[in-house]
Scaffold this active site. Sequence first.
Site, PDB file in Angstrom:
ATOM      1  N   ASP A 174     -36.248   5.206 -48.732  1.00 43.34           N
ATOM      2  CA  ASP A 174     -35.666   5.455 -47.416  1.00 43.34           C
ATOM      3  C   ASP A 174     -35.777   6.951 -47.131  1.00 43.34           C
ATOM      4  OD1 ASP A 174     -33.835   4.129 -45.223  1.00 43.34           O
ATOM      5  OD2 ASP A 174     -32.962   6.093 -45.666  1.00 43.34           O
ATOM      6  N   LEU A 175     -36.188   7.293 -45.910  1.00 46.51           N
ATOM      7  CA  LEU A 175     -36.366   8.697 -45.547  1.00 46.51           C
ATOM      8  C   LEU A 175     -35.025   9.308 -45.152  1.00 46.51           C
ATOM      9  CD1 LEU A 175     -39.664   8.520 -43.454  1.00 46.51           C
ATOM     10  CD2 LEU A 175     -39.389   9.088 -45.874  1.00 46.51           C
ATOM     11  N   ASP A 188     -37.436   3.341 -41.129  1.00 46.75           N
ATOM     12  CA  ASP A 188     -37.965   4.344 -42.070  1.00 46.75           C
ATOM     13  C   ASP A 188     -37.817   3.867 -43.514  1.00 46.75           C
ATOM     14  OD1 ASP A 188     -35.227   4.423 -42.076  1.00 46.75           O
ATOM     15  OD2 ASP A 188     -35.077   6.603 -42.266  1.00 46.75           O
TER      16      ASP A 188
END
Length: 746
Positions: free
Chosen positions: A351-352, A394
């Site tokens: 996950d960004l 994302d």
Amino acid sequence: MSGLGTTQAAGERRFDRRRPSLRLMRPFGIICGLGLVTVLFPPYDVSWVVLALATVTYFVIMGLLIESTRRPERSWVDPAAAYLTFLFVALVRDAGGGSPSGLAVLLFVPILWLAITGTRRELYVASVLAGLTILAPVFLVGEPEYPVEDWRRAVILVALTVVLGRVVQRIVTRLERETRAARTATEQSERLFLDAPHGVAVLDTSGRIQFVNAALCGLVGLPPDELEGTWLIELSPPGDASIANHLARIHEDVSRSSASDCVVRDYRGQDIHVALSSRLLRRQGSDEPDIVLVNVVDVSERRRYQDRLAHLVDHDVLTGLANRRRFDTELQRHLERCRRYGQSGAVLLLDLDNFKQVNDSLGHNAGDQLLVTIGGILRRSVRDTDIVARLGGDEFALLLTDGDQAGAERVGRDVVDRVRELAATLDGVRRRVTASVGAVTFQAASEHATDILALADMTMYDAKEAGRNQVAVLPEGDMRPPKFSARLQWQSRIEEAIEKDRFELHLQPIMSLEHDRITSAEVLLRLRDEDELVPPSRFVYIAERTGLMPQVDAWVVEHSLAMLSRLREIDPTFELEVNLSGHSIGHPDIESTIRDSLARHAVDPSALILEITETAAVADVALARAFAERMTELGCAFALDDFGAGFGSFYYLKHLIFDYVKIDGEFVAHVHESQVDRTIMRSIVGIARDLGKRTVAEFVSSPEILEVVRAEGVDFAQGFLIGRPVPEGEFIASFMTPRVLAAPAD
């Protein structure tokens, strides 16, 4: 084309477009020639006067025939020629000493000639001339010199000949009409063959090409003379037997046409996908051989479109990576392999960090470009046999098909380092983007007996809570991190709460600013844990990560509609807002629960307002819209919650179906103090009103805020000033009677 052109030219020669009489001149010319020979070499004594008259008549006939050939439109030529022919034959017959009675029989010749070649008018003209020829001697020389029985017989024969001639003429006319129709049909068939928009080929029974049309020549890029005489299977790529198999099926069942998808190779060596449709045409009762008619349709574009659709089904449109569907399929396939051959490999969930700030500050285009770049980084960080997928937003996932815990951790650290190095080359908020990775081996997942994706998700949250920009690995064996163990315990508690009805529903009132009374309420979920009421912020994210959220939402929907049924007994116009998680939107269990519960509790669907957050809806706009369309058809309403929290809020007004806009509390809490917040609220209300939507202001916690909200034209207010969330019984006692909140006095 050359073979077909020859056939067409031959057909035109067979069907001469000139007048039919011209085709019959030759046999009558032969008759006249024989008559001339008889005159020149008579078997009897010949009167020179008759001979001269016959000779002149003959040459006149020849002149008329020539004139008829040059100018076929001169219709008077035919009856004149017919009459003179009759006269010529009569003179020759008399000059030869023939019996006058034979003259009557010869009357058939010119009249039948016109019956075959001329019109009805020409037939009658020739018949009248023939009759005058017979009757003239009667009046000129008298009956004694002309046998009575002979001329009377001749008149009768003329009359019969006219009748028969008319019958023959009709037969000939019909034959000519049918001939023209046949010729037209032949020409149309030839034109259809030549001008067909798709390729057409005529083969012999062995598969050799006899004729081709222009479309087929254009498809393969070869002229007709290079195609005709070759075998159709020569157009196949090397090693491809699809055309050969197609032709073989034609002979197996001659009563049906054969259709196949095949590949042909053009003159440049490029393969073209085509659809072949062929049929064997038998020539029954004819000496001509059987043929095979083949239709060739170029389906390359359709094939590319189908391949593109198949690719889109399994791949993310933006990054080109595998999507959630493809990843789940590959994951199940690998789990089967692990059960058969032993545990191997790992799943990494990424996950960004701070990615939302990129969308909010720079827009979705900048965010999309960053996602595409990171997708390329992930693809280069693993082997070709591994699977890289974008699960949504994302969030990415990596399926390592082989390796141990150390290998999974090494890949995770490599990904984190590469994302950090990429961000260092960017500017603005993009420089702050990092990656949090959770890694779980299949061996560790088998020890915990839990879904590996849920384990990887919870492990990823360990990385986020530890400061982000790092990798968290779920260790194998009994060495579990404390936070991870706590999350697993929460999963069990959520499952037990669903099973034993340990959830509770509280209601927060919503006031209509038009009527200044409570007209609806929002349902809020709580979990009863011994003597503690646990708010959803502590367990909802775990329910989402472990895949339990659709079951939780189904419980909420069922109990909310039962509650709504009781509330509408008190106020028949009362409405209820029920929140749905993004993981439940479009889920078939949720839809069936809504339909069944509405019917079971006899609740009007229009009293149910399904509330979804903007961020949950935009995760999959198409799915959210399709779900909203189905529920709207059922009669339910929709509210878009937290509106304004995302950068693309106004964009999604166009693509999502909703009836209410709930203005995010960020723009409401300080609207009485901030001119910026008030301007934003005013713009949201104006757009919603223009779209025919109603607005709800959240976080109304003071009379000053309520005054501004009312002044800006908001339709409904919700917040601690209106009322706090309370259980059903307390809500009925406090809010189910009209209640007015006046603005503070000046």
